[in-house]
Design a protein around this motif. Structure first.
Motif, PDB file in Angstrom:
ATOM      1  N   MET A  73      49.903  61.874  54.892  1.00  0.00           N
ATOM      2  CA  MET A  73      48.457  61.671  54.801  1.00  0.00           C
ATOM      3  C   MET A  73      47.829  62.818  54.025  1.00  0.00           C
ATOM      4  N   THR A  99      47.009  57.433  53.026  1.00  0.00           N
ATOM      5  CA  THR A  99      48.305  57.540  53.688  1.00  0.00           C
ATOM      6  C   THR A  99      49.344  56.764  52.903  1.00  0.00           C
ATOM      7  N   THR A 126      47.597  53.155  64.101  1.00  0.00           N
ATOM      8  CA  THR A 126      48.896  52.551  63.827  1.00  0.00           C
ATOM      9  C   THR A 126      48.939  51.071  64.172  1.00  0.00           C
ATOM     10  N   GLU A 144      49.070  58.366  68.804  1.00  0.00           N
ATOM     11  CA  GLU A 144      48.443  58.469  67.499  1.00  0.00           C
ATOM     12  C   GLU A 144      48.241  59.940  67.167  1.00  0.00           C
ATOM     13  N   THR A 171      44.603  58.473  62.884  1.00  0.00           N
ATOM     14  CA  THR A 171      45.483  57.348  62.538  1.00  0.00           C
ATOM     15  C   THR A 171      45.164  56.150  63.423  1.00  0.00           C
TER      16      THR A 171
END
Length: 733
Positions: A121, A128, A431, A414, A429
């Motif tokens: 990132m 990312t 996910t 995360e 983040t």
């Protein structure tokens, strides 16, 4: 009794008798006896064998999950596709994050372990990028003195796992170093050109001319050897660290003159848990400088900035069940001192600062905080107070930016970042973006008084109603599933509590309340609390679980006629105990990799000394009758609880015979009790493969729905009715 939460690395065989563990490969159980989840702290994940890793690498092609309708409630298929962050590192300048992501395989198409992918990132742009690799990424670190990250992986043309370097700007990946037997772990020298690494010993065994060869039990196990490598323009210079035994931990001093390592006499898992010895090595010669007189469990070694001291995250003594204390000792040798013995919690990670403080993540009961303490144990303070997201590990950039791996009641792990001057970390983040469309049940901390007056805490997830909305918490009672963690040296934190063997939000979506008790012997409550269950297997510790059920019944939350219990490892022991000794209280049980006979358990486990030193505190041969009476098979005459037993066929922590014994006793002595035994081939102390996890989740849910909800239940068929379970199997082409 170590749980899946307790594995320190996926290169160490097995999971102890009981679960970061973590860092245990994070929430993937991770996990006697331990929880079979990451816990969660645990949560361990069971060790991944070389065979499993090879299988995963060979099947690294992408596979698509079927589309799911959203918004919705949590289902087994949602659980099967859930991704989460593994490890994270922040560059020295704070500009880039590198992290691994645990990506499960589609259980409808691949019965293989999850992939471990690598991402970068850019913190300025928030962009990312996935780094395309041929194998799984492990051992992620920042390379000192370089604007790069390093990791281990096995490429298509590699003979073994090698060391790679990643440029976060160009995303270019290059191989730095390879060794014929494969790199298990490594530690950078401050220069960034020298590093130590661990490989398996080459036993140099003669070739067997016969077409068949037997396995010789606990012999010819390779040691873990340590080497020091110096990178240069030519072939790297490599020299052996001259110590006997098996090496696990490595930590370079700030100057790079000294290397602290831990070693054990043998490569057996029992030695890893109980008998790691710290020694200080001359970084130039690779020879021992001095020994540290530590004893008991050990998880971390970190140097003071002046190099005069070492801080160990370790046990307080040989009888401490966990490695959750800060023990400080002179680097010249001596006995480590517990700097904060009165702390009513557990230290989860430590790191010495440049100004002589020790940073830490610490658990206090169901919560975690981030703080600092002086090396003499004074001025303990939190920078991030307990009570928020569950912090699992941290790293720091030179500008003071911290990065954490975090989970909460509504999402698994995360990445969170805390900038200098900020009071709390912020999530960066997402996910599983689809989780935003999932209706989540309410999760709360509960506290109750056990029958002897001791305070016990735990967590409760309320159910959702038939429309998928949170229930009115005063509208119970509801059928309740009690989820008992392993260990017992583990605990549930107020974070993400849903996994393949943990009902969590999936159970709540099906109308169950789910209760997670942190019974005595759990971590996060100080030394006295964790030792309070020693010498009392299945005694007050399991009474605490029953007392928690009584508390929920009195509060109008739990239907006393519809209580189920489940757990893995030591939690499986609890399930077997509740289904025999306390059978009149429980309407259904799902036992996973659990204990049924303490006598044969001791004789078939790979951690007999850990069992004695930090749990039973009694030698089995001096207390035959006591051990028998603390075994579920002794109480089978009481059995009336429908019991589903599941176990990995390759389990070395709790031998599969433990499940077979209980099955046979109930089958013969109580033939009318609904009973089933399910083996999972190629699985150990917890399932790591996608389809075996999915199968477990479906069977667990179906068992509870049958015996906790139906008025006249009958044992369900061995074959799964996928449509009834809400799973659509695509037609074969």
């Amino acid at each position: 009794m170590n749980d899946m939460n307790k594995m320190k690395s996926d290169t160490i065989p097995g999971i102890p008798y009981a679960g970061l563990a973590i860092l245990l490969m994070m929430l993937w159980f991770n996990p006697a006896c331990g929880s079979t989840e990451a816990a969660v702290d645990t949560a361990a994940e069971p060790a991944v064998t070389e065979e499993a890793v090879a299988e995963r690498d060979q099947n690294n092609d992408a596979d698509e999950f079927p589309e799911l309708e959203l918004p919705s409630v949590m289902t087994p298929m949602h659980m099967a596709r859930l991704q989460q962050v593994g490890a994270v590192a922040i560059s020295a300048d704070g500009d880039y994050l590198a992290y691994t992501r645990i990506v499960p395989r589609n259980p409808l198409t691949h019965n293989t372990p999850a992939r471990q992918e690598l991402y970068v990132m850019d913190r300025e742009t928030d962009e990312t990028h996935k780094v395309e690799l041929e194998g799984r990424a492990g051992n992620l670190q920042v390379r000192p003195g370089h604007p790069t990250f390093t990791f281990t992986s096995r490429g298509e043309n590699d003979d073994a796992v090698s060391l790679y370097e990643l440029d976060p700007v160009s995303l270019a990946v290059s191989k730095l170093f390879e060794y014929e037997s494969g790199i298990m772990s490594y530690s950078w020298h401050p220069s960034g050109t020298t590093f130590s690494f661990i490989v398996r010993e080459d036993l140099n065994l003669p070739e067997n001319p016969l077409p068949y060869g037997p396995t010789v039990y606990e012999e010819y196990i390779p040691h873990r050897e340590a080497y020091i490598a110096v990178l240069g323009d030519d072939k790297p210079e490599v020299k052996r660290v001259e110590v006997e035994g098996t090496v696990y931990l490595m930590s370079w001093s700030p100057s790079g003159d000294w290397l602290a390592i831990s070693r054990t006499p043998t490569p057996n898992i029992d030695d890893f848990y109980m008998f790691q010895e710290v020694v200080v090595i001359d970084g130039g010669t690779g020879r021992i400088r001095n020994n540290i007189d530590n004893e008991g469990k050990l998880a971390q070694i970190t140097w003071s900035p002046c190099e005069g001291y070492l801080a160990l995250r370790a046990g307080n003594s040989i009888h401490d069940p966990i490695d959750g204390r800060i023990m400080v000792v002179s680097s010249e040798g001596g006995t480590p001192n517990n700097i904060y013995p009165d702390f009513k919690g557990k230290f989860e990670q430590i790191a010495w600062t440049d100004d002589g403080l020790i940073r830490f993540i610490a658990s206090e009961s169901t919560e975690r905080g981030f703080g600092v303490i002086k090396a003499d144990g004074s001025d303990f303070s939190y920078l991030v107070e307990p009570g928020g997201p569950i912090l699992n590990n941290f790293s720091m950039a030179d500008d003071g930016t911290f990065v954490f791996v975090v989970d909460t009641p509504v999402h698994p792990r995360e990445i969170y970042v805390m900038e200098p001057g900020f009071e709390k970390p912020v999530r960066v983040t997402d996910t599983n973006p689809w989780l935003a469309g999932i209706h989540m049940a309410e999760q709360v901390v509960v506290s109750y008084e056990a029958r002897d007056g001791r305070n016990i805490e735990g967590l409760l997830i309320y159910p959702l109603d038939e429309s998928g909305q949170p229930v009115d918490v005063n509208s119970g009672p509801w059928p309740t599933i009690v989820m008992v963690h392993g260990g017992p040296e583990a605990h549930y934190s107020n974070g993400w509590l849903t996994a393949y063997s943990m009902p969590g939000h999936i159970g709540a979506a099906r109308g169950f309340a789910v209760f997670y008790p942190n019974y005595r012997g759990s971590t996060g409550r100080g030394i006295e609390f964790i030792k309070s269950s020693q010498s009392d297997l299945a005694g007050a510790e399991f009474d605490d679980v029953v007392d928690g059920v009584d508390y929920l019944i009195e509060r109008g939350i739990t239907d006393p006629e519809r209580v189920g219990v489940t757990g893995g490892s030591y939690g499986g022991y609890a399930t077997a105990w509740m289904s025999t000794r306390y059978s009149h209280r429980f309407a259904a049980g799902v036992m996973f990799v659990g204990i049924s006979n303490n006598i044969s358990k001791w004789g078939t486990s790979d951690i007999p000394e850990e069992l004695y030193l930090v749990h039973s505190r009694k030698r089995v041969w001096d207390h035959w009758q006591w051990n028998l009476e603390r075994s579920p098979i002794y109480h089978v005459g009481n059995s009336q609880t429908p019991l589903l037993i599941m176990h990995g066929e390759q389990d070395t922590r709790v031998h599969p015979a433990q499940s077979l014994e209980l099955f046979r006793h109930i089958k013969v002595r109580k033939p009318d009790v609904p009973l089933r035994l399910v083996w999972y081939p190629n699985e150990g102390h917890g399932n790591v493969r996608s389809t075996s996890r999915f199968d477990y989740n479906l069977r667990m849910l179906r068992w509870f729905e049958t015996f906790l909800k139906e008025d006249q239940p009958e044992k369900p068929s061995f074959h799964l009715d996928f449509e009834a379970l809400g799973v659509t199997i695509p037609e074969k082409e």
